[in-house]
Design a protein around this motif. Structure first.
Motif, mmCIF file in Angstrom:
data_model
loop_
_atom_site.group_PDB
_atom_site.id
_atom_site.type_symbol
_atom_site.label_atom_id
_atom_site.label_comp_id
_atom_site.label_asym_id
_atom_site.label_seq_id
_atom_site.Cartn_x
_atom_site.Cartn_y
_atom_site.Cartn_z
ATOM 1 N N ALA A 121 0.820 -1.109 0.046
ATOM 2 C CA ALA A 121 0.128 -0.055 0.059
ATOM 3 C C ALA A 121 0.741 1.260 -0.023
ATOM 4 N N PRO A 122 0.304 2.507 -0.731
ATOM 5 C CA PRO A 122 1.058 3.659 -0.493
ATOM 6 C C PRO A 122 1.455 3.972 0.876
ATOM 7 N N GLY A 123 3.124 4.227 1.066
ATOM 8 C CA GLY A 123 3.182 4.812 2.284
ATOM 9 C C GLY A 123 3.978 3.296 2.985
ATOM 10 N N ASP A 124 3.833 2.215 2.794
ATOM 11 C CA ASP A 124 4.249 1.215 3.427
ATOM 12 C C ASP A 124 5.929 1.241 3.536
ATOM 13 N N PRO A 125 6.456 0.834 4.517
ATOM 14 C CA PRO A 125 7.923 1.236 4.598
ATOM 15 C C PRO A 125 8.672 0.312 3.943
ATOM 16 N N VAL A 126 9.803 0.835 3.375
ATOM 17 C CA VAL A 126 10.740 0.152 2.596
ATOM 18 C C VAL A 126 12.270 0.123 3.105
ATOM 19 N N VAL A 127 12.959 -1.060 3.442
ATOM 20 C CA VAL A 127 14.324 -1.077 4.350
ATOM 21 C C VAL A 127 15.165 -1.412 3.234
ATOM 22 N N ALA A 128 16.242 -1.242 3.803
ATOM 23 C CA ALA A 128 17.628 -1.524 3.236
ATOM 24 C C ALA A 128 17.787 -3.165 3.123
ATOM 25 N N PRO A 129 18.122 -4.012 2.219
ATOM 26 C CA PRO A 129 18.214 -5.304 2.220
ATOM 27 C C PRO A 129 19.609 -5.659 2.806
ATOM 28 N N ALA A 130 20.426 -4.824 2.712
ATOM 29 C CA ALA A 130 21.834 -5.018 3.147
ATOM 30 C C ALA A 130 22.546 -3.857 3.492
ATOM 31 N N ASP A 131 23.862 -3.599 4.056
ATOM 32 C CA ASP A 131 24.506 -2.612 4.206
ATOM 33 C C ASP A 131 24.746 -1.814 2.880
ATOM 34 N N GLY A 132 25.052 -0.729 2.707
ATOM 35 C CA GLY A 132 25.640 0.162 1.581
ATOM 36 C C GLY A 132 25.597 1.589 1.753
ATOM 37 N N VAL A 133 25.701 2.027 0.427
ATOM 38 C CA VAL A 133 25.927 3.512 0.346
ATOM 39 C C VAL A 133 24.897 4.004 -0.989
ATOM 40 N N VAL A 134 24.234 4.791 -0.533
ATOM 41 C CA VAL A 134 23.133 5.607 -1.481
ATOM 42 C C VAL A 134 23.940 6.356 -2.794
ATOM 43 N N ASN A 153 9.991 7.635 -8.400
ATOM 44 C CA ASN A 153 10.863 8.023 -7.292
ATOM 45 C C ASN A 153 11.853 7.023 -7.230
ATOM 46 N N LEU A 154 13.103 6.955 -7.613
ATOM 47 C CA LEU A 154 14.108 5.809 -7.648
ATOM 48 C C LEU A 154 15.195 6.019 -6.869
ATOM 49 N N LEU A 155 15.777 5.020 -6.246
ATOM 50 C CA LEU A 155 16.804 4.967 -5.205
ATOM 51 C C LEU A 155 17.624 3.776 -5.356
ATOM 52 N N MET A 156 18.913 4.150 -5.520
ATOM 53 C CA MET A 156 19.817 3.153 -5.750
ATOM 54 C C MET A 156 20.747 3.174 -4.634
ATOM 55 N N ILE A 157 21.244 1.852 -4.190
ATOM 56 C CA ILE A 157 22.122 1.428 -3.027
ATOM 57 C C ILE A 157 23.364 0.615 -3.571
ATOM 58 N N HIS A 206 31.625 -4.079 -4.384
ATOM 59 C CA HIS A 206 32.471 -4.943 -5.427
ATOM 60 C C HIS A 206 31.280 -5.061 -6.522
ATOM 61 N N GLY A 207 30.628 -4.088 -6.943
ATOM 62 C CA GLY A 207 29.870 -4.191 -8.151
ATOM 63 C C GLY A 207 28.403 -4.481 -8.060
ATOM 64 N N LEU A 208 27.928 -4.719 -6.659
ATOM 65 C CA LEU A 208 26.401 -5.164 -6.746
ATOM 66 C C LEU A 208 25.761 -4.191 -6.097
ATOM 67 N N ASN A 209 24.510 -3.880 -6.587
ATOM 68 C CA ASN A 209 23.676 -2.626 -6.356
ATOM 69 C C ASN A 209 22.483 -2.897 -6.379
ATOM 70 N N SER A 210 21.588 -2.281 -5.622
ATOM 71 C CA SER A 210 19.996 -2.619 -5.623
ATOM 72 C C SER A 210 19.331 -1.387 -6.346
ATOM 73 N N ALA A 211 18.286 -1.309 -6.734
ATOM 74 C CA ALA A 211 17.443 -0.277 -7.301
ATOM 75 C C ALA A 211 15.922 -0.620 -6.625
ATOM 76 N N ILE A 253 19.823 10.270 1.595
ATOM 77 C CA ILE A 253 20.208 11.277 0.729
ATOM 78 C C ILE A 253 21.736 10.539 -0.076
ATOM 79 N N LEU A 254 21.897 11.300 -1.159
ATOM 80 C CA LEU A 254 23.035 10.806 -1.796
ATOM 81 C C LEU A 254 24.223 10.706 -0.885
#
Length: 283
Positions: free
Chosen positions: A186-199, A212-216, A220-225, A235-236
């Motif tokens: 549902a709109p507003g449901d929280p989304v959390v980081a699946p693993a440690d990372g940098v925005v 609204n796109l977020l990338m972490i 080692h070349g692995l990233n989430s979108a 924030i970045l």
């Protein structure tokens, strides 16, 4: 349709365990590269090279190796049946290791209608070009993230409404396959980081397709979108921890309804988040 998607997701659970759960029974030696998991289309492997390794190649391409000898490689959705690792040691020896990549039974839907050609207006292309440039620039960023070493968790729990790799065939012409996993919400449901990372990208405005796109970056070349978010809460350049709230489910961009689209890449290779996060909790 829901039952079919759930059944396919459950069937992947066995592959998940092999891909990201139990460590390899073979410790690293002076003559072998130790690997965790099973080579499979859309999956990853974490390995350890022997002491004294000065260079590692995966299908001829260089792979970064940490001080403790650990590294990550991944296999595209359509990876070939064979791959190879080659480690060069300080004493001049080379260790070559062949990998047999297990195929996947992708969810393919054949429809008796023609594939509609994409007609993009000049106005759309004018907007899309800088968006694609931002995404490419983000993926080129190298960070100190080490989340790739962790067991990933789901950024949002719920019903899986779209599987990685699924594809429609239009009168014999293949459409683009689905490049991530969709989780209903549902709109507003929280989304959390699946693993440690940098925005590495936090869109300042909705992109034409991704919203609204977020990338972490997880290192080692692995990233989430994370696509279609209603809100971005980081924030970045920010370091995030596994389980930290990073945004909220939405329907921004090209989306038929509120959901989270979670896509993952290792360099240019698209991989299946389900194989890293395991079965959806509660299913």
């Amino acid at each position: 349709m829901r039952n079919r998607i759930a059944a396919v997701a459950l069937a992947l659970a066995g592959a998940t365990a092999a891909s990201s759960a139990a460590p390899s029974a073979s410790p690293p030696s002076a003559t072998r590269i130790a690997l965790t998991g099973t080579p499979i289309q859309g999956g990853t492997l974490i390995g350890t090279v022997p002491s004294g390794t000065v260079d590692l190649r995966f299908d001829g391409q260089p792979v970064p190796v940490d001080a403790d000898g650990r590294f990550l490689v991944a296999f595209d959705r359509d990876a070939a049946p064979q791959a190879s690792l080659s480690a060069r040691l300080a004493d001049g020896r080379t260790l070559d290791q062949a990998l047999t990549v297990a195929p996947r039974a992708w969810r393919i839907e054949r429809v008796d209608v023609p594939l509609r050609p994409t007609k993009n207006s000049e106005a759309f292309l004018a907007l899309r070009k800088p968006e694609l440039e931002q995404i490419a620039a983000a993926r080129a960023i190298v960070t100190d993230a080490t989340g790739w070493r962790q067991r990933f968790i789901w950024p949002r729990t719920g019903r899986i409404s779209g599987l990685f790799g699924s594809q429609r065939i239009y009168q014999g012409q293949p459409g683009a396959y689905h490049g991530g996993v969709d989780v209903a919400g549902a709109p507003g449901d929280p989304v959390v980081a699946p693993a440690d990372g940098v925005v590495i990208l936090a869109a300042g405005h909705p992109f034409t397709l991704e919203g609204n796109l977020l990338m972490i970056d997880h290192g080692h070349g692995l990233n989430s979108a994370f696509l279609h978010l209603s809100r971005i809460d980081v924030i970045l350049g920010q370091h995030v921890l596994q389980g930290q709230r990073i945004g909220a489910v939405g329907a921004t961009g090209r989306a038929t309804g509120p959901h989270l689209h979670w896509g993952m890449k290792w360099n240019d290779v698209r991989i299946d988040p389900l194989l890293l996060a395991g079965p959806m909790p509660g299913n």
